[in-house]
Design a protein around this motif. Structure first.
Motif, PDB file in Angstrom:
ATOM      1  N   SER A 342       0.827  -1.209   0.000  1.00 41.76           N
ATOM      2  CA  SER A 342       0.000   0.000   0.000  1.00 41.76           C
ATOM      3  C   SER A 342       0.860   1.257   0.000  1.00 41.76           C
ATOM      4  O   SER A 342       0.490   2.276  -0.588  1.00 41.76           O
ATOM      5  N   GLN A 343       2.018   1.184   0.635  1.00 42.00           N
ATOM      6  CA  GLN A 343       2.929   2.328   0.633  1.00 42.00           C
ATOM      7  C   GLN A 343       3.444   2.610  -0.779  1.00 42.00           C
ATOM      8  O   GLN A 343       3.479   3.759  -1.226  1.00 42.00           O
ATOM      9  N   LEU A 344       3.816   1.560  -1.492  1.00 45.71           N
ATOM     10  CA  LEU A 344       4.271   1.724  -2.869  1.00 45.71           C
ATOM     11  C   LEU A 344       3.133   2.218  -3.761  1.00 45.71           C
ATOM     12  O   LEU A 344       3.341   3.058  -4.646  1.00 45.71           O
ATOM     13  N   ALA A 345       1.932   1.716  -3.519  1.00 45.58           N
ATOM     14  CA  ALA A 345       0.772   2.132  -4.316  1.00 45.58           C
ATOM     15  C   ALA A 345       0.499   3.624  -4.143  1.00 45.58           C
ATOM     16  O   ALA A 345       0.215   4.332  -5.116  1.00 45.58           O
ATOM     17  N   LYS A 346       0.599   4.112  -2.922  1.00 44.76           N
ATOM     18  CA  LYS A 346       0.329   5.526  -2.671  1.00 44.76           C
ATOM     19  C   LYS A 346       1.340   6.418  -3.378  1.00 44.76           C
ATOM     20  O   LYS A 346       0.991   7.489  -3.888  1.00 44.76           O
ATOM     21  N   TYR A 347       2.590   5.990  -3.423  1.00 46.96           N
ATOM     22  CA  TYR A 347       3.602   6.759  -4.148  1.00 46.96           C
ATOM     23  C   TYR A 347       3.307   6.755  -5.648  1.00 46.96           C
ATOM     24  O   TYR A 347       3.395   7.785  -6.318  1.00 46.96           O
ATOM     25  N   ALA A 348       2.982   5.589  -6.176  1.00 45.06           N
ATOM     26  CA  ALA A 348       2.733   5.478  -7.616  1.00 45.06           C
ATOM     27  C   ALA A 348       1.512   6.291  -8.038  1.00 45.06           C
ATOM     28  O   ALA A 348       1.502   6.905  -9.114  1.00 45.06           O
ATOM     29  N   LEU A 349       0.492   6.320  -7.195  1.00 41.53           N
ATOM     30  CA  LEU A 349      -0.740   7.032  -7.540  1.00 41.53           C
ATOM     31  C   LEU A 349      -0.588   8.545  -7.451  1.00 41.53           C
ATOM     32  O   LEU A 349      -1.503   9.283  -7.834  1.00 41.53           O
ATOM     33  N   LEU A 350       0.548   9.007  -6.945  1.00 37.77           N
ATOM     34  CA  LEU A 350       0.818  10.447  -6.935  1.00 37.77           C
ATOM     35  C   LEU A 350       1.221  10.963  -8.313  1.00 37.77           C
ATOM     36  O   LEU A 350       1.206  12.171  -8.554  1.00 37.77           O
ATOM     37  N   LEU A 351       1.579  10.060  -9.210  1.00 34.54           N
ATOM     38  CA  LEU A 351       1.979  10.484 -10.553  1.00 34.54           C
ATOM     39  C   LEU A 351       0.790  11.128 -11.262  1.00 34.54           C
ATOM     40  O   LEU A 351      -0.300  10.560 -11.288  1.00 34.54           O
ATOM     41  N   PRO A 352       0.970  12.300 -11.855  1.00 29.19           N
ATOM     42  CA  PRO A 352      -0.150  12.959 -12.551  1.00 29.19           C
ATOM     43  C   PRO A 352      -0.486  12.236 -13.851  1.00 29.19           C
ATOM     44  O   PRO A 352       0.404  11.764 -14.560  1.00 29.19           O
ATOM     45  N   HIS A 353      -1.768  12.145 -14.153  1.00 25.09           N
ATOM     46  CA  HIS A 353      -2.190  11.477 -15.385  1.00 25.09           C
ATOM     47  C   HIS A 353      -2.494  12.467 -16.504  1.00 25.09           C
ATOM     48  O   HIS A 353      -2.643  12.068 -17.657  1.00 25.09           O
ATOM     49  N   SER A 354      -2.612  13.758 -16.184  1.00 26.69           N
ATOM     50  CA  SER A 354      -2.821  14.783 -17.207  1.00 26.69           C
ATOM     51  C   SER A 354      -2.550  16.150 -16.591  1.00 26.69           C
ATOM     52  O   SER A 354      -2.338  16.274 -15.378  1.00 26.69           O
ATOM     53  N   ASN A 355      -2.581  17.175 -17.436  1.00 25.05           N
ATOM     54  CA  ASN A 355      -2.399  18.554 -16.972  1.00 25.05           C
ATOM     55  C   ASN A 355      -3.715  19.314 -16.931  1.00 25.05           C
ATOM     56  O   ASN A 355      -3.722  20.543 -16.927  1.00 25.05           O
ATOM     57  N   ALA A 356      -4.830  18.589 -16.924  1.00 18.35           N
ATOM     58  CA  ALA A 356      -6.138  19.241 -17.013  1.00 18.35           C
ATOM     59  C   ALA A 356      -6.358  20.228 -15.869  1.00 18.35           C
ATOM     60  O   ALA A 356      -6.897  21.322 -16.074  1.00 18.35           O
ATOM     61  N   PHE A 357      -5.944  19.865 -14.664  1.00 17.29           N
ATOM     62  CA  PHE A 357      -6.151  20.746 -13.510  1.00 17.29           C
ATOM     63  C   PHE A 357      -5.408  22.066 -13.694  1.00 17.29           C
ATOM     64  O   PHE A 357      -5.949  23.147 -13.438  1.00 17.29           O
ATOM     65  N   TYR A 358      -4.169  21.983 -14.170  1.00 18.97           N
ATOM     66  CA  TYR A 358      -3.361  23.195 -14.333  1.00 18.97           C
ATOM     67  C   TYR A 358      -3.856  24.028 -15.516  1.00 18.97           C
ATOM     68  O   TYR A 358      -3.823  25.262 -15.477  1.00 18.97           O
ATOM     69  N   GLU A 359      -4.325  23.348 -16.562  1.00 16.11           N
ATOM     70  CA  GLU A 359      -4.886  24.075 -17.699  1.00 16.11           C
ATOM     71  C   GLU A 359      -6.124  24.857 -17.270  1.00 16.11           C
ATOM     72  O   GLU A 359      -6.360  25.974 -17.738  1.00 16.11           O
ATOM     73  N   SER A 360      -6.931  24.273 -16.384  1.00 15.70           N
ATOM     74  CA  SER A 360      -8.131  24.968 -15.917  1.00 15.70           C
ATOM     75  C   SER A 360      -7.769  26.209 -15.107  1.00 15.70           C
ATOM     76  O   SER A 360      -8.479  27.214 -15.148  1.00 15.70           O
ATOM     77  N   ILE A 361      -6.645  26.145 -14.388  1.00 14.15           N
ATOM     78  CA  ILE A 361      -6.191  27.319 -13.637  1.00 14.15           C
ATOM     79  C   ILE A 361      -5.817  28.445 -14.595  1.00 14.15           C
ATOM     80  O   ILE A 361      -6.154  29.614 -14.376  1.00 14.15           O
ATOM     81  N   PHE A 362      -5.125  28.099 -15.690  1.00 20.35           N
ATOM     82  CA  PHE A 362      -4.774  29.112 -16.684  1.00 20.35           C
ATOM     83  C   PHE A 362      -6.029  29.761 -17.259  1.00 20.35           C
ATOM     84  O   PHE A 362      -6.073  30.978 -17.483  1.00 20.35           O
ATOM     85  N   SER A 363      -7.063  28.952 -17.501  1.00 17.54           N
ATOM     86  CA  SER A 363      -8.315  29.493 -18.035  1.00 17.54           C
ATOM     87  C   SER A 363      -8.965  30.440 -17.038  1.00 17.54           C
ATOM     88  O   SER A 363      -9.510  31.488 -17.417  1.00 17.54           O
ATOM     89  N   MET A 364      -8.913  30.098 -15.766  1.00 14.34           N
ATOM     90  CA  MET A 364      -9.491  30.963 -14.737  1.00 14.34           C
ATOM     91  C   MET A 364      -8.748  32.293 -14.667  1.00 14.34           C
ATOM     92  O   MET A 364      -9.356  33.359 -14.515  1.00 14.34           O
TER      93      MET A 364
END
Length: 378
Positions: A342-364
């Motif tokens: 579970s410790q390894l899983a939590k680290y791996a799941l921190l990897l971003p899968h896209s930049n959608a969140f940051y793109e939305s900030i630019f739009s705001m």
């Protein structure tokens, strides 16, 4: 920003020592670019047409009123004319759908003043049946990219599903172009299929162009015509360009993305420990080397455990699932049953899968800062 020579990624690779930094690109943005590459193969692009439709009504109170009257007369719901923005990921599909659901006469203001170049272009487009073929085709195929895009715009971790959904999109486009027998022969290595080989492609009759497109060809009695032949040839070009771009630019062979699938509960039985070892190589400081055997035993138990929390990918978050897994205790000692895994899983799941969140900030930010209000103090 991820330029090979002067981008942020290159700068980080040069400045930071220790560890490994590599970029895979934003999957949402790559899907958008793949669709744009495909559209380049078409002799008729819908972008200018959609922009003309919007501005035909945008600056004219008269045209807006005529449109409103026509829609009310037909007893339909009055809807806003959408503006297509080429840099907006999900713009074209919704804009095309809105245009197609309105009558051609209503879209041109009921046959009003046609003195302008834009008005004449719109009338000619609506009168030309072959142009509508391109619009109907894009209306049928673009949602494939939009479905992929919307899935990866979720805020919860989706890195464990990134590689499978990329391959699914690639397989869907292959299925639209290539013969089923060709795909089945190389089903274990779809990237080995040459999408540009015409002898492996479907005939024009079997090529996916959309149900509405096929219906229009039959109703207009266009089968066998030169225009339809050219149209089908350009559809092949669309698929070929999109597939070639995906094969070159998408991280379809990335070892980390392939390995992180191991943390998807739906794939736990099909996974193997070599996938965990790949992640250990990328995250060497997460699990001590002398505890690898213990990690192996946890992984083996994870594959066959019947007491895992229930998980539905449509409802549940993968990070919450692994938090619940980390709380499972051994019956004899009360210690964590899957502490290392579970410790390894939590680290791996921190990897971003896209930049959608940051793109939305630019739009705001663009909405907050305008020519009239140049700073937040105004």
């Amino acid at each position: 920003m991820i330029g090979k020579h002067r981008g942020v990624l290159k700068l980080l690779q040069e400045k930071l020592s220790g560890g490994e930094i590599y970029g895979v690109g934003c999957a949402c943005h790559l899907a958008h670019l793949a669709a744009k590459q495909g559209v380049k193969a078409l002799s008729v692009g819908p972008q200018d047409f959609l922009v003309d439709v919007f501005y035909h009504f945008d600056k004219s109170t008269k045209q807006k009123e005529m449109l409103r009257e026509d829609i009310s007369f037909c007893n339909e719901t009055i809807r806003k004319v959408l503006k297509h923005v080429s840099t907006r990921w999900l713009s074209m599909s919704r804009t095309l759908e809105r245009v197609l659901h309105q009558n051609a006469r209503r879209q041109t203001g009921g046959g009003g003043d046609l003195s302008g170049g834009r008005e004449r272009r719109l009338v000619n487009i609506f009168k030309e049946p072959t142009y509508k073929l391109y619009v109907l085709f894009l209306h049928a195929i673009i949602p494939r990219f939009d479905t992929f895009n919307m899935l990866l715009q979720r805020e919860d971790p989706m890195i464990h599903r990134l590689q499978p959904v990329m391959m699914k999109l690639y397989q869907e486009l292959l299925g639209c172009l290539m013969k089923p027998s060709v795909i089945m022969e190389d089903k274990d290595d779809l990237l080995a299929i040459d999408a540009t080989a015409e002898d492996l492609q479907k005939s024009n009759a079997d090529l996916f162009i959309g149900f509405s497109t096929s219906q229009m060809i039959r109703k207009q009695d266009l089968e066998g015509s030169y225009e339809v032949g050219r149209f089908c040839a350009e559809m092949r070009g669309f698929y070929q360009k999109a597939l070639v771009y995906m094969k070159q630019k998408f991280p379809l062979k990335d070892s980390v993305l392939k390995a992180v699938v191991v943390f998807d509960p739906e794939n736990r039985v099909k996974s193997n420990f070599s996938m965990v070892e790949t992640l250990l190589g990328k995250f060497p400081d997460v699990i001590p080397e002398n505890r690898t055997d213990e990690l192996f035993m946890e992984f083996t138990l994870y594959q066959t455990c019947t007491d895992l929390p229930t998980f539905s990918p449509q409802v549940d978050r993968i990070d919450k699932f692994w938090h619940q897994v980390s709380q499972l205790a051994k019956p004899a000692t009360g210690q964590q049953q899957f502490r290392l895994l579970s410790q390894l899983a939590k680290y791996a799941l921190l990897l971003p899968h896209s930049n959608a969140f940051y793109e939305s900030i630019f739009s705001m930010v663009r909405k907050n800062t305008t020519e009239v209000r140049s700073s937040c103090y105004n």
